[in-house]
Each structure stands twice: as structure tokens, then as C-alpha cells.
Design a protein around this motif. Structure first.
Motif, short mmCIF file in Angstrom:
data_model
loop_
_atom_site.label_atom_id
_atom_site.label_comp_id
_atom_site.label_asym_id
_atom_site.label_seq_id
_atom_site.Cartn_x
_atom_site.Cartn_y
_atom_site.Cartn_z
N UNK A 102 38.86 42.22 53.45
CA UNK A 102 39.50 40.96 53.07
C UNK A 102 38.83 40.42 51.81
N UNK A 103 39.62 39.83 50.93
CA UNK A 103 39.09 39.28 49.69
C UNK A 103 38.50 37.90 49.97
N UNK A 104 37.24 37.75 49.61
CA UNK A 104 36.53 36.49 49.78
C UNK A 104 36.02 36.07 48.40
N UNK A 105 36.63 35.02 47.85
CA UNK A 105 36.29 34.61 46.49
C UNK A 105 34.85 34.13 46.37
N UNK A 106 34.21 33.78 47.49
CA UNK A 106 32.81 33.35 47.42
C UNK A 106 31.88 34.55 47.26
N UNK A 107 32.36 35.74 47.58
CA UNK A 107 31.54 36.95 47.47
C UNK A 107 32.01 37.88 46.37
N UNK A 108 33.24 37.67 45.88
CA UNK A 108 33.83 38.60 44.93
C UNK A 108 34.32 37.84 43.71
N UNK A 109 34.20 38.47 42.55
CA UNK A 109 34.61 37.87 41.29
C UNK A 109 35.75 38.69 40.69
N UNK A 110 36.78 38.00 40.20
CA UNK A 110 37.92 38.69 39.61
C UNK A 110 37.57 39.27 38.26
N UNK A 111 37.98 40.51 38.02
CA UNK A 111 37.88 41.14 36.71
C UNK A 111 39.25 41.09 36.04
N UNK A 112 39.30 41.27 34.72
CA UNK A 112 40.62 41.38 34.09
C UNK A 112 41.42 42.49 34.76
N UNK A 113 42.70 42.26 35.03
CA UNK A 113 43.50 43.27 35.72
C UNK A 113 43.74 44.47 34.81
N UNK A 114 44.14 45.56 35.43
CA UNK A 114 44.55 46.75 34.69
C UNK A 114 46.07 46.81 34.73
N UNK A 115 46.70 46.92 33.57
CA UNK A 115 48.15 47.04 33.47
C UNK A 115 48.48 48.36 32.79
N UNK A 116 49.50 49.03 33.27
CA UNK A 116 49.91 50.27 32.61
C UNK A 116 51.33 50.61 33.02
N UNK A 117 51.92 51.52 32.29
CA UNK A 117 53.18 52.14 32.67
C UNK A 117 52.99 53.64 32.50
N UNK A 118 53.14 54.39 33.58
CA UNK A 118 52.85 55.83 33.54
C UNK A 118 53.94 56.58 32.81
#
Length: 985
Positions: A563-579
Motif C-alpha cells: 500500500x502507498x503511504x505518503x508518510x513513508x514514500x516520496x513521489x518521483x517524476x513519472x515515466x511516460x512513453x509510447x512503445x
């Protein structure tokens, strides 16, 4: 899309060369100072030495110093003439790469204190600022108009290029690019900052480097200084804290001392046997904290300013901060004076009469710094969240300045990390190594040691951790980096350092869950394959991968779903792509798995790998998920989206747009049938399309969730060729396309959708009639927040030509929409915004333009706002120009339009009054940043005018106190309804 199978120059090592280079070079790329150290491996005694860097210390004086201050300065015209006259010294400095009008180093630091609008400082902090496009030219922040701006990466490259050029002049037969070069960075740097550091080195002519974290480098320097006796100073089980407080960041690292292990052959095969020797293991790193010497400078300046009768204007404040930096360095040094004086000269005609002298005592500095940043707190002290009180310099400083609180939180989280159940490992800090310019102060060191003693001393009131001493804190990191380059060759003592952070990829929004991609114990060169979650992706369709990182969840294994817990985890810039898959052009879907890799230089690689390619189950290793590269794979590298950190695309982590409604395939298919009935089969009239969609969905248009809107966008793009059926078809298609993609951001991969829309439409309208042209302008306005700087500039060039030539009739819908589009282009340079704003003010003076008044006022409010809806703060119109705009606006008859007294009145007076109130509020809204806030007298005039306009009480509070617009007010600013769950920033 690049293939990871191709070799990259920055990841190659010295082993690629027949014989090792002669020199091992270490570079501390610091926030405040850069240092270059090296080891000559041909010398009889291999010693780490510091390179004296030649640099300008005045306009025409060249000297060599052990440090190169990390400052970049653009000379004034008079300074350039004086520099040109110093021909002889310029010839002496022929090897320096500084252009004639630019300086880095000591002269830049000194000159910048007098001309702060020409100075780039703290580029390293900007390099890690996740709220801006770190590759864009935005420095110096609030710089003078004639200064060419640089990106944080380019400024960092300038310092490295100066060091490389100076080295090459002294060692022409051994240029730096051919040596073993190690560059330091904070342990807490995110992946984008690490990759940008590598890119800055390449731009500076150093394509082949290694990276090392600064706390490790500082400890390597200590090992180098104690080559003969370090084994007598440590023992198995101890816990070592490296506390590094530099000019821009606070970096915390824990190292455990463990018994070294060797492998011996036995009857049952090789076994690991612990020997009497010891080994150092880096087990934990702290969160990224932009909290260091810069914050201390600001605090000293704030304290000094508090003794004045009023707040200083922006430029004098910058000079006070520069002076405070000198006060801090003086007062943190041994043998400091009991007091010193800050002199601030006046400005303009009041150069002498308006000068200020402020006395600052050592006692005052101790109170500000010790009590403010190093208070005595208990081990269970909590860090205060929110926003830092320091807004003027644009950086996201830590909200809580108490470094001792951050240290307590770090130690609480990690004091048990790496504890070996088979040994008596310490759960308290036994040894402390201080590093960084701030910690030159004996008083600050004592305060930190006192806190550690109280936290871990227990009943032993006399216990204190031992301090590992360093003679020059400002040189240690570079020295340790040079020593590490030797360690990489197999010499010296190596610190065993795993990743110490766990990386996750988000896989669901409701509930928010993520899969572990890279474990905290990852070693350089290891590859991980997440076979437990095979995916099926459509080829050619954009996908988004929200990423998270944690320095506290260190036990998760690859493939674990958490489960994502914002108190323990920090967001990184997302990865976007089109294969894209050249091998299977006809295939619409492709089965893939995610593969990750920790490179030799410490950067993260994330790849989509075609399922069935790559490693086998036995090669992967069921115990830890690590994989060895095998046969050639079809895989695609996924790059971090640096630009997305600017937009609410980053909300893909929180799902503001997506969480507002999930739409099933049957609903999307029903929408597509209605769209095809208009554009493909031609069964229905375009004017009825929206009504039919509302009926089919049983939802009013404003209630369509973002995911549904983006699905409608996809359906419209599929029928794009049929928009040419008639002007009515094209107008309806344009209107609905812009509506379904508004505001151009807020849903994952909106940047891709916006770029596709631009490619399809810019300059390619089929029917050149007023309605179609107006709908085109509406579309660009609605998605302006997703357009790039260059795209907005192209739109602006067309708008300026039409709006300033008077070719558009004021009463036309096209003129109205053109002005509203102009106001929406928040990424335009300030000069273009001023041109358009002045043109709008001139139009407001024309009585025959009354029909345009609401659009003109709305556009002026957007262009001269203090806080943009989505654009970068560095493109906000300056306070002097904003004040001039305000004066003209307050005297304009349009702002004093009386309330409607008759239904026969024209020009919609109530609409004009409400729009005028909104424009005045945006123009004077308080943001607690002296570079953007208008002065008190301007705001008082606005408050009186808002009362005359019967503006909402909330508008008055925003002007007087600051705050946020509510959702309805945001929609008025946006000029349209906002999709559910998406807010302006």
C-alpha cells in the motif's frame, strides 16, 4: 527511445582502457564551493592532494585558490570594458573557459553581492528542485533583464568546465577527460538530479565519470587521513553517523562496522567465514533536505531586517542576504569577533543618504542559528510539515528549520537498520563524522553531540559519542572522492554501500498500491525482473508509470505489492512513453514485463521488456529477484519525465483526475458510436452531438470525469480526417476536442495528448471562417497549460500580429477569444507578456471596444498575476511593471463601470465589474514574496477599489493576507469549468 544495449560513454570505466589513467581525480561539486583533489599514481607516495584552481578574484586580478566558489556572474557593460582593458591578465588566463562577459568563482561571489540580479547561486539546490523544469533557463532567479539565463544544469556545467580547463592547462599530456574522475553529490539526490549531474559533466567535456555520495566521500577522506591507525579507532558493532550540512542541503548517513567476511572452500562447498578484520557498511541515507548554509544566511538577514522600521525592497534584501553570508562565515570561524557591522548603500539618488548600517553580534548569531536550527529536542521530536517561511529565493526549503528534529526522525527510523542478530550491534550512535561548511562551528558541533548524548546516553550521564575529526571540512569531500577513485582500482579500504532506498512503481489508484522494483540492498550492476506482474500494452499508445521511493521501507523485495503511504514514500517524476515495435508493426498489443537496473555510477534504469525475452527463471534467482543479462532482449528504456514535475501530471501519483471517476469500456464505446454517427456516417447534425452524449451518458457535460473526457478525446482523434466534412463539423470537432482535453494537464500522459493535438492542428485548419477560427482559439486556450514554451511562443507571434495591427473587429468573437488566449499563455517571456498587457490597456481606453472589456480585463489579470495558474514563477511580471499596470488599470474607466441600472445598458456592466475585481485581485494578491508582492500602498488602493466594486470578501482577504482561490474562483480564472478533481496550481 534509446536501447540500453548500446554502450553509453558515461557508464564506461577505466577498465575499458588498456592501461589505467595516471591521475585519480575527485570533484566536490558543492552548493557554495567546488574543490578539485587528485592522486598521482606515478608518484612514489600516492597521496591525495588539492589542486589550486586559478580564477578571477577581481576584474583584472588572477589568483589560484583551493576552492572555486559556486557562483556565476554576468558582468555589467562597464565591467566588460574594464576587463577588456586588462589585456595582460586576460592573456595569462587564456586557458579559462569563462566568456569575456561571464565569471565563475571568487570574483563572481564578490561582485554578485553588489549586483545580486546578475548572480547565479545555489545551482546545486536548483538541480534537485522537483518543482521546476531543471533543464530550463531560469537562473538567476529574479535576474536583471539584460542577463542571459542558464539552467541549473548549465550553471553546474560551467563550474565543471572551469575546473577541467584549469586542470588541462597544467596537465596538457593528461587531460581530465582521460583520467578517472569521480564527482560527488548528496546521498539524497533524486534520480533526475543524478542524471542531470551526469549530463552537466558531459556538457563540460567530461563524458566518463563516476558518482559518489558526499557523506561516503567524507568518510573515505577520514580513512585516508588515518591509513595507519583507523583499525585502532573503530570496532565491530559500532554505528557511525556522518552528518553533512553544506551550503544547500543536510545529508545524513549511517555506516555500521561489521566483521569482514571471506570465502573458504570446504567439504560442502564455499562458505562465508568472518575474519578478524572489519568492514564498513553504509546502511541508511536521509531524506532530501534543502536545508543548509543558505537557510542560515536568510535567517541572519531576517533577524537583522527585523530591527529596521520597515521591510527592505527586493534588491536591497538580496544584498543583505549576501552580506549575511559573510557574517555567517565570520561568526562560524575560530577566533570570531564579538560583533560586526553590515553596510547597505542606498539606491539611485539616495546612494549615500539612504544607506543603512546594522550591527550584528556573535550572541545574536548564536541565538538565531543555535536556537533556530539546532534546538535541544527529545529523540521523539516530530518534524513540522507545510511550507517554508522563506519564499523569496524560489527554492523548496524544508518547512521545519530545526536540523536536530530531522536528525532525531532519521535516527528513530534507522537506529535498528542493519542490526546483526548474531552480533552485539550498537543501537546508538558511537562515532560522529561532521562535514560541510556549517559544521566548522564548534558551538554547532557541540550542540549536536549534546543532543546525541541525551538521546542515547541513558543513565550514563557522562557518555558522549566520539567525534572523528577533520582538519578542513571544506576540502574533505573532494579528497575522499579522489581516494575512492583509487579504491575502485582495488587499493585502500572500500565501504560496502547498497542502494539504501527502495523504489516502487504504482500499479493501482483505488486503493493506491505499488510494486517494489528495486530493493534497498541493491548493488551496482544488478538487474531485477518483475515477472509476477506481466502487462499487456498497446503499441503506439502512451502509458504512464508513477514512481515512488522510500528511505524507510528497506525490507521490501522485488515483486512485493504494498500500500502507498505518503508518510513513508516520496513521489518521483513519472515515466511516460509510447512503445514502438518495428518487428511487429501490425500487432496492436505487446506483452511486457518491467526490468530495472542499478548502473555502475548509481543511476536507475527502468525498462519495458517483451515477455519471453531476456533471462530465464534459473538466471533470475528466486531468492532475491536479481538477474544476470543473457541473450539479446527487445526492451525499451523508460526515461524520467523531467518536465512533468512542473505540471499536475505529477498528480498521477495522487490521481486527482483519475480518481474522479473510472469509466467502463461499454460507456466509452457508446460515446464513440455517437461521435461516429456525426463524423463518420453523417447520420446526425454536429450541433446535436453534445446533447446526444449527455443523454447517452445520463450525465451533464460538466460532470464528465477526466478519464471519460480523455476517452472522448481519443475517439475524436480517430475520426480527425472527417472534421473536414463542413465548417459546422470542424467547429464542433474543435470545440469538443478542446473541452475533452482541458486544461491540458492533470491526467497521466496529457503531455503526449497535447503534443498530438498540436501536431494535428497547428496551421492545419481546413475551413477558414470566423466560427472555425474562434473555436481554434478556444481550443488552444483550454489546453494552454499543456503546451510547451515554444508552442506558446508560436501562438503569441500570431496573436501579437493580429491584436496589435487592429485587423480584428472589437465586437467579433474572434477578437474576444484571441485576447483570452493571450492571457492564458503563462509560459511566455516577461517581455512578451508586457507587450500584450500594454496593448490590452490601450484597448481598454477605446469606447468602441466596450464589448471586449471583460476579455481584456480577464487577460490582464492572467498576464500580470502574482501567482500563475500553472506557469513558472520566474516568468511573473516584476513588481515595478506590475505597479505601473495597476496604476493604469485603476484610472481606467472600465474598472469604474457603474452597476447596471437598466436592462437596456450595453457592455454587460456586471460582468465587467466582476472581471475587473478578479483582475485586480490576481494583480495584487499577497504571496509573501517580496519579489512578487506589490507594496502596501498599492494593495491599499486595490482594497478600496474592490470595496467600490462590491467584490467578494474573499478577494479582499487574498489581497490583504494571501491564500488560495476556491474552486469556483479558479474556474473564473481558467475561463471555463474545470474537470472534476483537477485544480489549478
Amino acid at each position: 527511445m534509446s536501447s540500453p544495449d548500446q554502450s553509453s560513454p558515461e557508464t564506461s570505466s577505466s577498465t575499458d582502457i588498456d592501461s589505467p589513467p595516471r591521475y585519480c581525480v575527485g570533484i566536490d561539486l558543492g552548493t557554495t564551493n567546488c574543490v578539485l583533489a587528485y592522486v598521482d599514481t606515478d608518484a612514489e607516495s600516492r597521496r591525495v592532494e588539492v589542486f589550486s584552481v586559478p580564477q578571477w578574484v577581481d576584474l583584472d586580478i588572477l589568483e589560484s585558490r583551493t576552492t572555486l566558489p559556486s557562483f556565476h556572474y554576468t558582468l555589467t557593460d562597464s565591467e566588460i570594458k574594464a576587463a577588456e582593458a586588462a589585456k595582460s591578465n586576460r592573456q595569462l588566463a587564456h586557458f579559462l573557459v569563462d566568456p569575456l562577459n561571464e565569471r565563475v568563482g571568487e570574483h563572481a561571489r564578490v561582485a554578485g553581492s553588489s549586483h545580486p540580479g546578475r548572480l547565479i547561486a545555489s545551482a546545486k539546490s536548483w538541480l534537485s528542485h522537483e518543482g521546476v523544469d531543471r533543464s530550463s533557463d531560469l537562473l538567476p532567479w529574479h535576474g536583471d533583464g539584460d542577463v542571459t539565463k542558464k539552467s541549473p544544469m548549465a550553471a553546474s556545467a560551467a563550474y565543471l568546465a572551469h575546473l577541467r580547463s584549469a586542470w588541462d592547462a597544467v596537465h596538457p599530456e593528461h587531460p581530465m577527460a582521460q583520467q578517472d574522475v569521480v564527482i560527488t553529490l548528496p546521498a539524497s539526490f533524486d534520480e533526475v538530479a543524478r542524471e542531470l549531474t551526469v549530463a552537466a559533466a558531459a556538457q563540460a567535456g567530461l563524458p566518463r565519470i563516476q558518482l559518489i555520495e558526499e557523506p561516503q566521500a567524507a568518510f573515505y577522506a577520514w580513512l585516508d587521513r588515518h591509513t595507519d591507525d583507523w583499525t585502532d579507532r573503530v570496532r565491530v558493532g559500532q554505528l557511525i553517523l556522518v552528518c553533512d550540512i553544506g551550503g544547500g542541503t543536510t545529508d545524513l548517513t549511517l555506516i555500521r562496522v561489521r566483521p569482514a567476511a571471506t570465502r573458504q572452500s570446504g567439504e560442502e562447498g564455499d562458505v562465508e567465514v568472518k575474519s578478524g578484520a572489519v568492514q564498513f557498511h553504509r546502511i541508511a541515507v536521509g531524506k532530501h533536505l534543502i536545508l543548509g548554509g543558505d537557510n542560515l544566511d536568510l535567517a541572519i538577514a531576517k533577524d537583522a531586517e527585523s530591527r529596521l522600521d520597515s521591510a527592505l525592497p527586493a534588491r536591497r534584501w538580496q544584498r543583505l542576504v549576501a552580506a549575511a553570508r559573510g557574517v555567517k562565515e565570520m561568526m562560524l570561524s575560530p577566533g570570531r569577533p564579538s560583533e560586526t557591522t553590515i553596510h547597505l548603500s542606498g539606491e539611485g539618488s539616495s546612494l549615500i543618504g539612504d544607506s543603512i548600517s546594522l550591527t550584528v553580534t556573535a550572541e545574536q548569531v548564536d541565538r538565531v542559528l543555535l536556537d533556530g536550527f539546532f534546538p535541544e529536542v527529545p529523540l521523539d521530536a516530530s518534524v513540522i510539515g507545510g511550507q517554508s517561511g522563506f519564499q523569496e529565493l524560489g527554492l523548496p526549503y524544508a518547512a521545519d528549520p530545526a536540523i536536530t528534529k530531522h536528525l532525531a526522525e532519521f535516527l528513530r527510523a534507522h537506529r535498528d537498520t542493519g542490526v546483526d542478530d548474531d552480533a552485539v550491534d550498537s543501537r546508538r550512535v558511537d562515532l560522529v563524522l561532521f562535514n560541510g561548511g556549517v559544521l566548522r562551528s564548534g558551538a554547532i558541533q557541540d550542540r549536536l553531540v549534546d543532543c546525541l548524548a541525551k538521546w542515547f546516553g541513558g543513565e550514563d550521564s557522562h557518555w558522549r559519542p566520539e567525534t572523528l575529526q577533520s582538519p578542513r571540512l571544506d576540502l574533505a569531500v573532494a579528497q575522499g572522492a579522489a581516494y575512492y577513485a583509487l579504491v575502485r582500482r582495488g587499493e585502500g579500504v572500500r565501504i560496502a554501500a547498497n542502494l539504501a532506498r527502495t523504489y516502487f512503481m504504482q500499479i493501482s489508484q483505488s486503493p493506491p498500491r505499488a510494486v517494489c522494483m528495486i530493493p534497498a540492498d541493491a548493488q551496482a550492476g544488478q538487474t531485477y525482473r518483475i515477472d509476477s506482474l506481466p502487462m499487456e500494452l498497446r503499441v503506439g499508445v502512451p502509458v504512464s508509470f508513477p514512481l515512488w521511493v522510500s528511505s524507510t521501507r528497506l525490507a521490501d523485495r522485488p515483486g512485493d505489492v504494498v500500500d502507498i503511504d505518503a508518510s513513508e514514500m516520496t513521489a518521483l517524476p513519472p515515466i511516460h512513453t509510447a512503445l514502438r515495435d518495428r518487428n511487429r508493426k501490425a500487432q496492436t498489443t505487446l506483452k511486457i514485463v518491467i526490468e530495472t537496473q542499478l548502473s555502475e555510477i548509481g543511476t536507475i534504469g527502468v525498462y519495458c521488456v517483451a515477455a519471453g525475452d531476456g533471462v530465464s527463471k534459473t538466471e533470475t534467482g528466486e531468492s532475491d529477484g536479481s538477474a544476470k543479462p543473457s541473450q539479446r532482449k527487445r526492451r525499451w528504456k523508460l526515461d524520467f519525465d523531467i518536465r512533468a514535475t512542473l505540471e499536475t501530471d505529477r498528480d498521477a501519483h495522487q490521481g486527482g483526475g483519475e480518481a474522479s471517476g473510472i469509466v467502463d469500456e461499454e460507456t466509452l464505446e457508446a460515446c464513440e458510436r455517437e461521435i461516429e454517427s456525426v463524423f463518420v456516417r453523417g447520420d446526425e447534425k454536429p450541433a446535436k452531438l453534445v446533447k446526444r452524449l449527455q443523454s447517452s451518458l445520463e450525465l451533464k457535460r460538466d460532470d464528465w470525469p477526466p478519464v471519460l473526457l480523455r476517452g472522448i478525446w481519443e475517439s475524436l482523434v480517430r475520426v480527425e480526417p472527417q472534421r473536414r466534412r463542413s465548417p459546422a463539423h470542424e467547429s464542433r470537432w474543435l470545440n469538443l476536442l478542446g473541452y475533452s482535453l482541458r486544461p491540458g494537464y492533470g491526467v497521466a500522459v496529457d503531455d503526449w495528448r497535447t503534443s498530438q493535438t498540436w501536431r494535428l492542428l497547428f496551421g492545419k485548419i481546413a475551413h477558414d471562417d470566423p466560427q472555425t477560427r474562434a473555436e481554434t482559439l478556444i481550443l488552444w486556450r483550454r489546453i494552454a497549460g499543456g503546451l510547451t514554451d515554444g508552442q506558446q511562443a508560436q501562438l503569441a507571434s500570431v496573436l501579437k500580429r493580429n491584436l496589435m495591427s487592429g485587423t480584428l473587429r472589437p465586437e467579433s468573437a474572434e477578437a474576444l477569444e484571441a485576447w483570452r488566449l493571450a492571457g492564458s499563455l503563462e509560459r511566455l517571456p516577461i517581455a512578451d507578456k508586457l507587450d500584450l498587457t500594454r496593448a490590452a490597456l490601450r484597448q481598454l481606453e477605446r469606447k468602441n471596444a466596450r464589448a471586449l472589456y471583460p476579455a481584456l480585463l480577464w487577460a490582464i489579470g492572467r498576464m500580470a498575476t502574482r501567482i500563475p495558474a500553472y506557469g513558472p514563477i520566474n516568468l511573473v511580471i516584476g513588481t515595478r511593471d506590475a505597479s505601473n499596470i495597476l496604476q493604469k488599470l485603476l484610472t481606467c474607466p472600465a474598472v469604474h463601470t457603474p452597476a447596471a441600472t437598466s436592462s437596456k445598458q450595453t457592455g454587460h456592466p456586471e460582468q465587467i465589474r466582476s472581471t475587473a475585481a478578479l483582475a485586480l485581485t490576481q494583480l495584487s494578491r499577497r504571496c509573501h514574496d517580496r519579489f512578487r508582492d506589490l507594496d502596501d500602498s498599492d494593495r491599499q488602493r486595490v482594497l478600496r477599489q474592490l470595496e467600490d466594486l462590491d467584490a467578494p470578501a474573499h478577494f479582499l482577504r487574498l489581497v490583504a493576507e494571501g491564500g488560495q482561490f476556491d474552486h469556483e474562483e479558479q474556474e473564473a480564472i481558467f475561463g471555463d469549468s474545470l474537470p472534476l478533481g483537477i485544480e489549478l496550481r
